[in-house]
Design an enzyme around this catalytic site. Structure first.
Site, PDB file in Angstrom:
ATOM      1  N   THR A  94      -8.048  11.230   2.091  1.00  0.00           N
ATOM      2  CA  THR A  94      -6.901  11.041   2.993  1.00  0.00           C
ATOM      3  C   THR A  94      -6.161  12.368   3.088  1.00  0.00           C
ATOM      4  OG1 THR A  94      -5.364  10.447   1.229  1.00  0.00           O
ATOM      5  CG2 THR A  94      -6.626   8.646   2.196  1.00  0.00           C
TER       6      THR A  94
ATOM      7  N   TYR B 193       4.310   9.228 -11.375  1.00  0.00           N
ATOM      8  CA  TYR B 193       3.392   8.490 -10.494  1.00  0.00           C
ATOM      9  C   TYR B 193       2.536   7.525 -11.322  1.00  0.00           C
ATOM     10  CZ  TYR B 193      -0.425   7.891  -7.065  1.00  0.00           C
ATOM     11  OH  TYR B 193      -1.372   7.385  -6.202  1.00  0.00           O
TER      12      TYR B 193
ATOM     13  N   SER C 198      -3.716   2.845  -8.604  1.00  0.00           N
ATOM     14  CA  SER C 198      -4.496   4.083  -8.679  1.00  0.00           C
ATOM     15  C   SER C 198      -5.164   4.127 -10.047  1.00  0.00           C
ATOM     16  CB  SER C 198      -3.549   5.281  -8.554  1.00  0.00           C
ATOM     17  OG  SER C 198      -4.203   6.473  -8.960  1.00  0.00           O
TER      18      SER C 198
ATOM     19  N   ASN D 161       0.810  -1.231   0.000  1.00  0.00           N
ATOM     20  CA  ASN D 161       0.000   0.000   0.000  1.00  0.00           C
ATOM     21  C   ASN D 161       0.838   1.274   0.000  1.00  0.00           C
ATOM     22  OD1 ASN D 161      -2.389   1.847   0.860  1.00  0.00           O
ATOM     23  ND2 ASN D 161      -0.905   2.042   2.522  1.00  0.00           N
ATOM     24  N   ALA D 162       1.973   1.289   0.737  1.00  0.00           N
ATOM     25  CA  ALA D 162       2.751   2.535   0.883  1.00  0.00           C
ATOM     26  C   ALA D 162       3.083   3.100  -0.492  1.00  0.00           C
ATOM     27  CB  ALA D 162       4.035   2.268   1.660  1.00  0.00           C
TER      28      ALA D 162
END
Ligand code: NDP
Length: 268
Positions: free
Chosen positions: A210, A175, A162, A107-108
């Site tokens: 978040t 990313y 994502s 997850n990180a």
């Protein structure tokens, strides 16, 4: 078929199919956000969970809160972008979880909003190391431990990518590359490890509430959210529940899939 029948005999009941009792899990980046919700969800479903992040004080605070809730969670400091720290994390895991691992959740992640022309070599290396190199290496390191509990799809790896892995967004070139690579890594590992009884899946969140969203201008967040089919950002628990499902015996025939949890963003 014989192996499947034997492995699933114990969990044919409704309770067994929708539970993680007796499982052990590693979730990276569990001190905040989506990772924090995943740790809680897996632990509430009966798993013993180990999690890591880079901030010792924050992790210790989380650990105390989980202890107060009677959740079985251990923690250790690890920067997943550093190869030696990933190896140390696995050594820690062999002690804390007794050398048995049923679930790995990568997850990180490191976000990076920067024009492609502005990205430095250091920016590129950091995002690659945190998001994709760590994901691949941790899966490699976990493989022998996952094998011990494999059979009938009992072992499970879940990557958190994502929707940026599917959709183009300005400022997210590096990313997005890592998230697209995570999606493809999922399919390749799933094909390679299906015979080992290890399932590999991926959850691709859209905009989730978040710290990333909290740092943005609330008006911008609101206007972006109202353009989504579901007209709101997602909550961390809404990602965590999908991750938990993918790890359960109930999902024993699902592997190599990338599931978007995005309020309909990728169909709009
Ligand atoms: P947060 O910033 O809220 O939490 C990230 C967590 O990961 C923290 O616990 C952080 O702790 C830890 N972490 C970050 N870098 C490292 C590292 N190098 N080593 C170890 N731990 C690390 O992020 P989110 O919950 O929003 O994101 C989680 C994942 O979901 C990421 O992979 C992200 O790309 C993905 N995602 C998020 C979306 C969103 O809208 N929020 C949308 C799509 C995907 P610390 O900083 O103390 O190390």
């Amino acid at each position: 078929r014989g192996e499947f029948m034997a492995a699933t005999a114990a969990c044919r009941s409704m309770e067994g199919r929708w539970s993680l009792a007796g499982s052990t899990a590693l979730v990276t980046g569990g001190s905040k956000g989506i990772g924090h919700a995943i740790v809680e969800e897996l632990a509430m479903l009966g798993a013993r969970v180990h999690t890591c992040s880079r901030n010792a004080a924050e992790l210790e605070e989380c650990r105390r809160r989980w202890e107060d809730k009677n959740l079985r969670v251990t923690v250790s400091v690890c920067d997943v972008s550093v190869r030696a720290e990933r190896e140390k994390l696995m050594d820690t895991l062999r002690q804390t979880l007794g050398g048995k691992l049923d679930i790995l959740v990568n997850n990180a992640g490191q976000s990076m909003v920067k024009a492609a022309t502005e990205c430095t070599g250091e920016d590129y290396a950091l995002v690659m190391a945190t998001n994709i190199e760590s994901c691949f290496h941790l899966a490699q390191l976990a493989h022998p431990l996952l094998l011990r509990s494999a059979g009938g799809g009992a072992s499970s790896v879940v990557h958190i990518s994502s929707i940026a892995g599917f959709v183009g967004f300005p400022g997210l070139a590096v990313y997005s590359m890592t998230k697209g690579a995570m999606n493809q890594l999922t399919r390749s590992l799933a094909a390679e490890w299906a015979g080992d009884g290890i399932r590999v899946n991926c959850v691709a969140p859209g905009g989730i509430n978040t710290d990333i969203a909290k740092d943005m201008d609330p008006e911008i967040v609101k206007s972006q959210a109202t353009q989504l089919p579901m007209q709101r950002l997602g909550e961390t628990e809404e990602v965590a529940s999908v991750v938990a499902f993918l790890c359960m015996p109930a999902a024993s025939y699902i592997t190599g899939q990338v599931i978007c949890v995005d309020g309909g963003r990728t169909i709009a």
